[in-house]
Design a protein around this motif. Sequence first.
Motif, PDB file in Angstrom:
ATOM      1  N   ASN A  67       0.810  -1.221   0.000  1.00 27.71           N
ATOM      2  CA  ASN A  67       0.000   0.000   0.000  1.00 27.71           C
ATOM      3  C   ASN A  67       0.844   1.272   0.000  1.00 27.71           C
ATOM      4  OD1 ASN A  67       0.676  -0.826   2.740  1.00 27.71           O
ATOM      5  ND2 ASN A  67      -0.610   0.845   3.440  1.00 27.71           N
ATOM      6  N   LEU A  68       2.149   1.141   0.328  1.00 21.01           N
ATOM      7  CA  LEU A  68       2.988   2.335   0.351  1.00 21.01           C
ATOM      8  C   LEU A  68       3.901   2.441  -0.868  1.00 21.01           C
ATOM      9  CD1 LEU A  68       3.909   2.476   4.157  1.00 21.01           C
ATOM     10  CD2 LEU A  68       2.254   3.873   2.930  1.00 21.01           C
ATOM     11  N   LEU A 245       1.852  11.820  13.022  1.00 25.00           N
ATOM     12  CA  LEU A 245       1.412  11.165  14.246  1.00 25.00           C
ATOM     13  C   LEU A 245       2.465  10.220  14.794  1.00 25.00           C
ATOM     14  CD1 LEU A 245      -1.236  10.371  15.939  1.00 25.00           C
ATOM     15  CD2 LEU A 245      -1.318   8.470  14.362  1.00 25.00           C
ATOM     16  N   MET A 247       4.824   7.521  16.158  1.00 24.68           N
ATOM     17  CA  MET A 247       5.837   6.683  15.534  1.00 24.68           C
ATOM     18  C   MET A 247       5.705   6.687  14.005  1.00 24.68           C
ATOM     19  SD  MET A 247       6.122   2.671  15.717  1.00 24.68           S
ATOM     20  CE  MET A 247       7.137   1.880  14.523  1.00 24.68           C
ATOM     21  N   GLY A 248       6.840   6.729  13.362  1.00 24.47           N
ATOM     22  CA  GLY A 248       6.795   6.739  11.907  1.00 24.47           C
ATOM     23  C   GLY A 248       6.652   8.140  11.364  1.00 24.47           C
ATOM     24  N   ASN A 255       2.424  10.697   5.207  1.00 29.76           N
ATOM     25  CA  ASN A 255       3.471  10.030   4.403  1.00 29.76           C
ATOM     26  C   ASN A 255       3.936  10.862   3.205  1.00 29.76           C
ATOM     27  OD1 ASN A 255       3.909   7.686   5.869  1.00 29.76           O
ATOM     28  ND2 ASN A 255       2.115   6.694   4.990  1.00 29.76           N
ATOM     29  N   TYR A 263      11.843   4.388   2.453  1.00 32.16           N
ATOM     30  CA  TYR A 263      10.979   3.217   2.607  1.00 32.16           C
ATOM     31  C   TYR A 263      11.799   1.932   2.452  1.00 32.16           C
ATOM     32  CZ  TYR A 263       6.832   0.292   2.184  1.00 32.16           C
ATOM     33  OH  TYR A 263       5.883  -0.675   2.388  1.00 32.16           O
ATOM     34  N   ARG A 270      14.001  -1.798   9.734  1.00 28.40           N
ATOM     35  CA  ARG A 270      12.974  -1.713  10.767  1.00 28.40           C
ATOM     36  C   ARG A 270      11.994  -2.872  10.659  1.00 28.40           C
ATOM     37  NH1 ARG A 270      10.253   3.961  12.161  1.00 28.40           N
ATOM     38  NH2 ARG A 270      12.407   4.623  12.191  1.00 28.40           N
ATOM     39  N   PHE A 271      11.746  -3.320   9.437  1.00 24.02           N
ATOM     40  CA  PHE A 271      10.785  -4.419   9.273  1.00 24.02           C
ATOM     41  C   PHE A 271      11.478  -5.745   9.016  1.00 24.02           C
ATOM     42  CE2 PHE A 271       8.104  -0.920   7.059  1.00 24.02           C
ATOM     43  CZ  PHE A 271       7.906  -0.294   8.270  1.00 24.02           C
ATOM     44  N   PHE A 272      12.801  -5.756   9.029  1.00 31.89           N
ATOM     45  CA  PHE A 272      13.575  -6.991   8.842  1.00 31.89           C
ATOM     46  C   PHE A 272      13.247  -7.685   7.506  1.00 31.89           C
ATOM     47  CE2 PHE A 272      13.202  -6.274  13.364  1.00 31.89           C
ATOM     48  CZ  PHE A 272      14.438  -6.588  13.882  1.00 31.89           C
TER      49      PHE A 272
ATOM     50  N   GLU B 156      10.388  -8.619  18.136  1.00 28.03           N
ATOM     51  CA  GLU B 156      10.832  -9.033  16.795  1.00 28.03           C
ATOM     52  C   GLU B 156      12.092  -9.893  16.870  1.00 28.03           C
ATOM     53  OE1 GLU B 156       9.793  -7.201  13.422  1.00 28.03           O
ATOM     54  OE2 GLU B 156       9.008  -5.348  14.250  1.00 28.03           O
ATOM     55  N   TRP B 263       1.864   3.595  19.497  1.00 26.18           N
ATOM     56  CA  TRP B 263       1.623   2.194  19.861  1.00 26.18           C
ATOM     57  C   TRP B 263       0.181   1.943  20.253  1.00 26.18           C
ATOM     58  CZ3 TRP B 263       5.376  -0.350  17.887  1.00 26.18           C
ATOM     59  CH2 TRP B 263       6.697   0.081  18.004  1.00 26.18           C
ATOM     60  N   ASN B 445       6.650  -3.555  14.253  1.00 24.94           N
ATOM     61  CA  ASN B 445       7.030  -2.276  13.638  1.00 24.94           C
ATOM     62  C   ASN B 445       6.292  -2.061  12.327  1.00 24.94           C
ATOM     63  OD1 ASN B 445       9.041  -0.877  15.289  1.00 24.94           O
ATOM     64  ND2 ASN B 445      10.128  -2.822  15.112  1.00 24.94           N
ATOM     65  N   HIS B 446       6.230  -3.115  11.528  1.00 24.71           N
ATOM     66  CA  HIS B 446       5.507  -3.024  10.266  1.00 24.71           C
ATOM     67  C   HIS B 446       4.032  -2.739  10.537  1.00 24.71           C
ATOM     68  CE1 HIS B 446       3.203  -4.602   6.861  1.00 24.71           C
ATOM     69  NE2 HIS B 446       4.215  -4.171   6.136  1.00 24.71           N
ATOM     70  N   PHE B 448       2.523  -1.219  12.952  1.00 26.84           N
ATOM     71  CA  PHE B 448       2.190   0.142  13.370  1.00 26.84           C
ATOM     72  C   PHE B 448       2.632   1.181  12.354  1.00 26.84           C
ATOM     73  CE2 PHE B 448       1.171  -1.879  17.288  1.00 26.84           C
ATOM     74  CZ  PHE B 448       0.141  -1.102  17.778  1.00 26.84           C
ATOM     75  N   PHE B 449       3.805   0.950  11.741  1.00 26.08           N
ATOM     76  CA  PHE B 449       4.312   1.985  10.836  1.00 26.08           C
ATOM     77  C   PHE B 449       3.559   2.029   9.508  1.00 26.08           C
ATOM     78  CE2 PHE B 449       6.910   3.833   7.590  1.00 26.08           C
ATOM     79  CZ  PHE B 449       7.312   5.010   8.194  1.00 26.08           C
ATOM     80  N   THR B 450       3.290   0.860   8.950  1.00 27.99           N
ATOM     81  CA  THR B 450       2.664   0.881   7.620  1.00 27.99           C
ATOM     82  C   THR B 450       1.152   0.688   7.670  1.00 27.99           C
ATOM     83  OG1 THR B 450       2.808  -1.470   7.173  1.00 27.99           O
ATOM     84  CG2 THR B 450       4.737  -0.193   6.621  1.00 27.99           C
ATOM     85  N   ASN B 453      -0.674   3.395  12.175  1.00 29.85           N
ATOM     86  CA  ASN B 453      -0.465   4.855  12.227  1.00 29.85           C
ATOM     87  C   ASN B 453      -0.927   5.579  10.961  1.00 29.85           C
ATOM     88  OD1 ASN B 453       0.559   4.512  14.742  1.00 29.85           O
ATOM     89  ND2 ASN B 453       2.688   4.723  14.165  1.00 29.85           N
TER      90      ASN B 453
END
Lengths: 308, 488
Positions: A67-68, A245, A247-248, A255, A263, A270-272, B156, B263, B445-446, B448-450, B453
């Motif tokens: 979606n991003l 808002l 975090m992020g 965005n 990204y 961050r997302f491994f 994680e 969070w 993290n994914h 909440f971030f993508t 939020n």
Amino acid sequence: MLQLSHMERARLKWGLIFISPWILGFLLFLLYPMLASMYYSFTDYDVLRPPRWVGLGNYVRFFTKDNLAFTCIYNTLYFATFSVPLNILVAVVLSLLLNARVKGLAVFRAIFFIPSIVPVVSTAILWVWLFNTRNGLFNMALRAIGFQGVGWLTDPAWAKPSMIIMTLWGVGGTVIIYLAGLQDIPGQLYEAATIDGAGAWQQITKITIPLLTPQIFFHLVMGVIGAFQVFTQAFIMGSLGGGALGMGSEAGPANALLFYSFYLYLNAFRFFRMGYASAMAWVLFAITLMCTLVILRSSRRWVFYGGA
Amino acid sequence: MDLRMARNKKTRREFLRLAGLAVSSAALSACGGPTPSPVVVEQEKVVKETVEKQVTEIVQVVVTATPYPVPPVVLPVAPVVTPAPEQPIDIVYWDLYSRLVWHGQDVKQVPVDLWNQANPNIRVHYLPGAGAKEKVLTAVASGTPPDLLLTDPPTEYVYRKAVDSLQPYLEKGDHPYIEKDIYPGVWKGMAFKGEVYAIHRVPNNAGMYINADLFQQAGLDPDNPPRTLAEVEECAAKIHKVDSNGDIEILGFSPWLNIAGIWGTWAEAFGAELWDEANNRVTFDEEKSVKALEWQVEYARKFGGYEKILAFNDALAGMDPFGSGRVGIYITGPWQIGIMQDNYPAINYRTSTMPVPEGGRGGSWLGGSWMVMPRGGKNRDIAWEFMKWYCGKECQDYEGTQGIGFTIWPEVNEKNEWFNTLEQLKPFLRDLPHCWPIPLIPTVNHAFFTAFNPMVDECLRGKRTPMDAMREATRIAQEEVDRFISNL
């Protein structure tokens, strides 16, 4: 096979020995990581566990399910489309002004060059202040002349234009290149044009700009490559701008500052999702390569070399 | 949350602040506290000099501000490991965060030094700021991790098996990490499917800060703070002021300032769980979560819109929002007490527990740091000996007292006179039993971030309804969880 004399073989050997630091560096730190990232782009890989082959899964996922993905491609293209031409325009105009024979020219040149050596993080922090909604210099100036002022870094519609305006801060570095190009233009061309009755505007458009095209071409190629990799300024301005808002928030309001490289970084660290990030890197490489090739191809029509 | 503040130059305000500190610390030590540290002695000297010159102003500072006195220093006693290793062993300990120095105490380093003095052949090397995720990932993958790592919530790392289970060590006994003795929320964040992987050190939680002067100016009683979200709204409406441009001059309250909105704070406060561990389902779209978002939308509408509230934050340009004196009610952790003490001593404030939504549960998510053993570390048994003590009651009690945090054991916190006498800290301590871990989603993290939020953001900007936003957030987050689980 090429036949080499004893002397030539000896020269080749020593030549290779002397350039071996570069060869080793290239093989170990460039070619190998590139090939490895190509392989990982076809895997599901988080660094901590062995990679799992997924074929084109990461690429398909990026273009169809993320979606991003559209957001980050759009933001990056928007940035590149406006920032590169604007930078070229401003740099050419400034170099023309700084090429004029006026008193204190060296001082003016230094003034325009100094900002380009300020580290990018400091620059970004400084501009966060300039863009401040209430107390920033820009909004104060706008209010002084009766405008409302805008949410430079808090309004999704203004966040990218703000970033683009900020890139002009570092234009001094390219002005130096244009100045070198200007001084390379033979003076007799202007003399001949003057004798023929050409005005200043005609001289600029018919002599100066055509003969500056090699520098413009260089700036365009490097600018496009740089614009596709924009990261640091957006990262700093997004997180300090306070426009999003929790975090992020580094991605700016709604965005709006989620650029491709950022990204990609998020996916990797961050997302491994290292495999996915590798695929993104190759997509970015393909886009950059395509744009560069288009510019290279088109250059035959509009770039003029003085000696040619 | 770095509370270190350089104090090379002492301005008049600094002197007054130190004076306030020293008056309080002197009073404490007179009540039979431990021997004052060199810092206290220095500050007492300062106060004597200052009192003679600035008596009236000192009184003013003491009356209007709520200074945080210098805590008593009770150093933990390091055990001597026997038999000591014949050859020196080096234990490398990386910290994601920076050093924490307050009131002259380098709180994470001091216990390490004490350990090294007691165990010259087990040398622990503390490396603050070394534990960034990028570095940990590559170190573990290459088989050269540190022996110990202090990090943010380890979810994680645990799911990716980057850290080892501590269960084998816990099963040997002789440690204080027993479920029934620890706050339930804290335990939940340490134990994954019944196995302990991390020890939570010096937990903290969010609370409510109240600007007493703004309360009084609005005709409100700062000593009777709002308890529910509805009361918060009422108070905020009386404090809130906008200028002729419609820009916020004084902010009554923002659900999105600082750590307030992160969070899924409000969703959880309304009673949502956000994650169903038994079924590996993300539940961002559960009824209470949607209700929390509806409340946020309505709140934004009442107070001039989401963008206006965000613009207020931007206008502060990096200045501490509560320290600016322009925020009536503010949500953040206990470290704000240190920030206020060091930077904004003239602001008169109170603290209180988190506001509770009607029918919700109150409390907040738990912060702090977690100690783990990265996979592939050497000298594990010796590292555990250090970790067992370093995360233990004495060390957490010392660090919590010096660095404004708590221990994970209610019993220890109840006995700590310092925690229980300081008005500023009490509400945080009172709320700890109601706090919960950040959702234990394997791809948190994914998620909440993508997903969470951005969807909350879109909803607050009027692009989606709360229900639609939370459904979409759930879909995006669940897809990643499914992908991750299928690879396990």
